[in-house]
Design a protein around this motif. Structure first.
Motif, PDB file in Angstrom:
ATOM      1  N   ASP A 109       0.825  -1.201   0.000  1.00  0.00           N
ATOM      2  CA  ASP A 109       0.000   0.000   0.000  1.00  0.00           C
ATOM      3  C   ASP A 109       0.864   1.258   0.000  1.00  0.00           C
ATOM      4  N   MET A 110       1.977   1.218   0.738  1.00  0.00           N
ATOM      5  CA  MET A 110       2.895   2.363   0.778  1.00  0.00           C
ATOM      6  C   MET A 110       3.534   2.601  -0.586  1.00  0.00           C
ATOM      7  N   GLU A 111       3.888   1.528  -1.280  1.00  0.00           N
ATOM      8  CA  GLU A 111       4.496   1.667  -2.598  1.00  0.00           C
ATOM      9  C   GLU A 111       3.510   2.295  -3.587  1.00  0.00           C
ATOM     10  N   ARG A 112       2.283   1.815  -3.543  1.00  0.00           N
ATOM     11  CA  ARG A 112       1.254   2.403  -4.407  1.00  0.00           C
ATOM     12  C   ARG A 112       1.025   3.872  -4.047  1.00  0.00           C
ATOM     13  N   TYR A 113       1.026   4.161  -2.748  1.00  0.00           N
ATOM     14  CA  TYR A 113       0.822   5.529  -2.269  1.00  0.00           C
ATOM     15  C   TYR A 113       1.909   6.468  -2.812  1.00  0.00           C
ATOM     16  N   ARG A 114       3.147   6.019  -2.758  1.00  0.00           N
ATOM     17  CA  ARG A 114       4.245   6.862  -3.241  1.00  0.00           C
ATOM     18  C   ARG A 114       4.149   7.074  -4.758  1.00  0.00           C
ATOM     19  N   ASN A 115       3.750   6.027  -5.479  1.00  0.00           N
ATOM     20  CA  ASN A 115       3.717   6.119  -6.935  1.00  0.00           C
ATOM     21  C   ASN A 115       2.514   6.906  -7.450  1.00  0.00           C
ATOM     22  N   GLU A 116       1.365   6.705  -6.820  1.00  0.00           N
ATOM     23  CA  GLU A 116       0.137   7.304  -7.333  1.00  0.00           C
ATOM     24  C   GLU A 116      -0.188   8.652  -6.710  1.00  0.00           C
ATOM     25  N   VAL A 117       0.176   8.850  -5.455  1.00  0.00           N
ATOM     26  CA  VAL A 117      -0.198  10.067  -4.742  1.00  0.00           C
ATOM     27  C   VAL A 117       1.005  10.941  -4.459  1.00  0.00           C
ATOM     28  N   GLY A 118       2.030  10.333  -3.855  1.00  0.00           N
ATOM     29  CA  GLY A 118       3.225  11.088  -3.506  1.00  0.00           C
ATOM     30  C   GLY A 118       3.219  11.483  -2.042  1.00  0.00           C
ATOM     31  N   ILE A 119       4.384  11.827  -1.534  1.00  0.00           N
ATOM     32  CA  ILE A 119       4.550  12.188  -0.141  1.00  0.00           C
ATOM     33  C   ILE A 119       4.440  13.712   0.001  1.00  0.00           C
ATOM     34  N   GLY A 120       3.653  14.157   0.932  1.00  0.00           N
ATOM     35  CA  GLY A 120       3.497  15.595   1.156  1.00  0.00           C
ATOM     36  C   GLY A 120       2.118  15.891   1.705  1.00  0.00           C
ATOM     37  N   ILE A 121       2.002  16.975   2.448  1.00  0.00           N
ATOM     38  CA  ILE A 121       0.753  17.271   3.142  1.00  0.00           C
ATOM     39  C   ILE A 121      -0.394  17.559   2.184  1.00  0.00           C
ATOM     40  N   TRP A 122      -0.100  18.120   1.001  1.00  0.00           N
ATOM     41  CA  TRP A 122      -1.169  18.467   0.077  1.00  0.00           C
ATOM     42  C   TRP A 122      -1.415  17.390  -0.971  1.00  0.00           C
ATOM     43  N   LYS A 123      -0.543  16.391  -1.062  1.00  0.00           N
ATOM     44  CA  LYS A 123      -0.680  15.368  -2.096  1.00  0.00           C
ATOM     45  C   LYS A 123      -2.001  14.593  -2.031  1.00  0.00           C
ATOM     46  N   PRO A 124      -2.485  14.231  -0.817  1.00  0.00           N
ATOM     47  CA  PRO A 124      -3.738  13.463  -0.771  1.00  0.00           C
ATOM     48  C   PRO A 124      -4.930  14.167  -1.408  1.00  0.00           C
ATOM     49  N   PHE A 125      -4.889  15.492  -1.512  1.00  0.00           N
ATOM     50  CA  PHE A 125      -6.000  16.189  -2.156  1.00  0.00           C
ATOM     51  C   PHE A 125      -6.124  15.792  -3.630  1.00  0.00           C
ATOM     52  N   ASN A 126      -5.021  15.323  -4.224  1.00  0.00           N
ATOM     53  CA  ASN A 126      -5.079  14.877  -5.618  1.00  0.00           C
ATOM     54  C   ASN A 126      -5.979  13.660  -5.785  1.00  0.00           C
ATOM     55  N   ALA A 127      -6.099  12.857  -4.705  1.00  0.00           N
ATOM     56  CA  ALA A 127      -6.931  11.656  -4.786  1.00  0.00           C
ATOM     57  C   ALA A 127      -8.407  11.996  -4.885  1.00  0.00           C
TER      58      ALA A 127
END
Length: 540
Positions: free
Chosen positions: A257-275
């Motif tokens: 899940d972490m690998e998918r998270y890094r590839n699809e969303v990225g690390i950063g406080i605002w990145k989850p808004f892209n989802a």
């Protein structure tokens, strides 16, 4: 299957169900006890003779007094709305555990301000303190359910997150009985109303000390790259060694899940808004918002905050009698929450409980509203309850049984578990803020609604519960027993009513395949987590 039989997504060692996860859940849920106490004591405190005298409520007109009480009560919920959203930023930087301390400081300052209020100073310190305590409980209402959910084995996740709601109800019960006790035993002076305000400090004081002993969420540690600490914490919580197959599988799912998270969303406080551009994620945010709308539209917070007004509408007279009735109400709520938590939520699922409970709660509200419309007890005051009034009080207490089975804890449980790693913190903040939004709407206008058309309020609550049955049947999937890392797959399955059965069958097939593929491996030498990640990715 017995009441305590666990429905598991995979074979689970008995060591996983240990005292540590229960202890962590109970300690974190002291925050819920503070919220429950604050939600219940304030309405009955405002009815204490000493408080009425101290702040000269007798000089207000009925309409002005109703608005003043609504303001005192509703600023708490309004501040909690913003506190719930603040959790996303605070938790991103501080983590789950340190976030607790952040909000506890606000709560302690606010409760201290309440204790400094006097009639000469006016209601300013009461209002200001309510804003700070409201902000704090809003943040905790976002943080604690998600913290418990991230610690929990899937088979008992509902029970453990339900401890949060149980803490809420225990705090509420204490709040009701404290005011009854001070009203019966103390003269109507400043001490009488000050004691209930001061007791706010007790659960948060205990939490401030005990939170030192609970660990950080292992899943949060993984998201911050602190993998070694996350593995160590997870092994401690599960009471298993790092080489145990169960731990290897769980770490593998988190890594994937972490690998998918890094590839699809990225690390950063605002990145989850892209989802949020994905329809499935948008729907889950809306679902969290609507679940708390249905919860509040059943009438629970109207009753919690305005219990004296509610009971008077049924013909109950006298401060002492009213406070006694609210105390009994608190006991019934707590008992039903415990029964639902221990025996029902993981055994019968969230969906079934919400649909069955909504029907029962609706019936009770129709009966109470019809009695008030026909008998009009407010226009025929009496020192003694009529037989009809007694029946109305009976259905008032009976209403707590199906309501707490259905709606007291389930929105919190579903909200804490239905979001994926990308949006878990943001989604929980959204769901909790929805609770406080609807809480504010109810507390801001309920007093005036009862003045305008008392029986109509009960009809409104009854109608909303019937609509909730339709909503749950067609739109809410069953989330019980599903691992957090499989929630995306659950919400992609149609029809909704078959989603849980389908995903659980898929997970069992994948588990069987994995165990067959690893048969004969020497687990004492360890199994490469990377191989588990690769295999799980292929089968998913």
């Amino acid at each position: 299957m017995g009441l305590f039989t666990k429905v598991e997504d995979r074979p689970t060692p008995k060591e996983v169900y240990n005292w540590r996860i229960y202890a962590c859940s109970c300690i974190a849920s002291l925050a819920a006890a503070a919220i429950g106490y604050d939600s219940s004591f304030i309405g009955t405190s405002l009815a204490l003779p000493s408080f009425v005298k101290e702040f000269n409520f007798a000089s207000y007109t009925p309409q002005a007094l109703a608005k003043e009480k609504e303001t005192i009560i509703s600023v708490y919920a309004g501040a909690a709305f913003f506190g719930a959203w603040s959790f996303y930023v605070v938790s991103h930087f501080l983590g789950r555990k340190l976030s607790l301390y952040f909000y506890m400081v606000f709560f302690l300052i606010g409760a201290g301000m309440n204790c400094g209020a006097t009639g000469d100073k006016g209601l300013g310190l009461i209002l200001g303190g309510r804003v700070l305590t409201g902000f704090a409980v809003g943040g905790c209402s976002s943080m604690v359910p998600i913290y418990i959910s991230e610690l929990s084995p899937p088979a008992i996740r509902g029970r453990l997150v339900g401890i949060w709601e149980l803490g809420w109800q225990i705090g509420g019960m204490v709040g009701f009985w404290i005011n009854y006790g001070v009203n019966r035993t103390l003269p109507p002076n400043r001490t009488q109303w000050l004691i209930p305000f001061a007791i706010q400090l007790v659960p948060v004081g205990l939490l401030f000390f005990l939170a030192f002993f609970i660990p950080e969420s292992p899943r949060w540690l993984f998201t911050k790259g602190r993998r070694e600490q996350g593995v160590k914490t997870l092994c401690w919580l599960r009471n298993l060694s790092p080489n145990d197959l169960y731990i290897v599988e769980e770490i593998g799912s988190i890594d994937m899940d972490m690998e998918r998270y890094r590839n699809e969303v990225g690390i950063g406080i605002w990145k989850p808004f892209n989802a949020l551009k994905h329809r499935s994620i948008q729907w889950r945010f809306l679902l969290g918002f609507l679940l708390f709308m249905w919860q509040n539209s059943a009438g629970i917070n109207a009753i919690n905050y305005y219990s004296p007004t509610v009971l008077q509408s049924m013909g109950v007279r006298g401060t002492s009698t009213t406070l006694l009735a609210t105390g009994v109400f608190g006991v019934v709520k707590t008992i039903m929450t415990f029964v639902s938590l221990v025996f029902l939520v993981d055994k019968f699922g969230r969906r079934n409980l919400m649909m069955i409970g909504s029907c029962g709660a609706s019936i009770c509200m129709w009966i109470i509203g019809s009695y008030i419309k026909i008998a009009q007890p407010a226009k025929h005051p009496s020192d003694e309850l009529t037989p009809g009034g007694t029946a109305a009080i009976f259905f008032f207490f009976l209403w707590t049984v199906p309501y707490h089975m259905a709606w007291a804890g389930n929105p919190w449980v579903i909200g804490s578990e239905m979001f994926d790693l990308d949006t878990r913190s943001l989604g929980q903040a959204s769901s909790a803020s929805s609770n406080w939004f609807w809480n504010f709407m109810i507390t801001r206008f309920t007093g005036q609604m009862f003045l305008a058309v008392d029986y109509g309020v009960y009809y409104l609550f009854a109608s909303m519960m019937l609509l909730a049955v339709v909503f749950v049947f067609f739109l809410v999937p069953e989330t019980s027993h599903v691992p957090l890392e499989a929630m995306d797959r659950l919400f992609a399955i149609r029809p909704v009513r078959e989603a849980n059965k389908t995903i659980m069958e898929e997970l069992r097939r994948e588990e069987l395949e994995f165990r067959q593929n690893t048969d004969g491996l020497d687990m004492k030498e360890g199994v490469a987590v990377e191989e588990r990640v690769e295999r799980t990715g292929q089968t998913a």
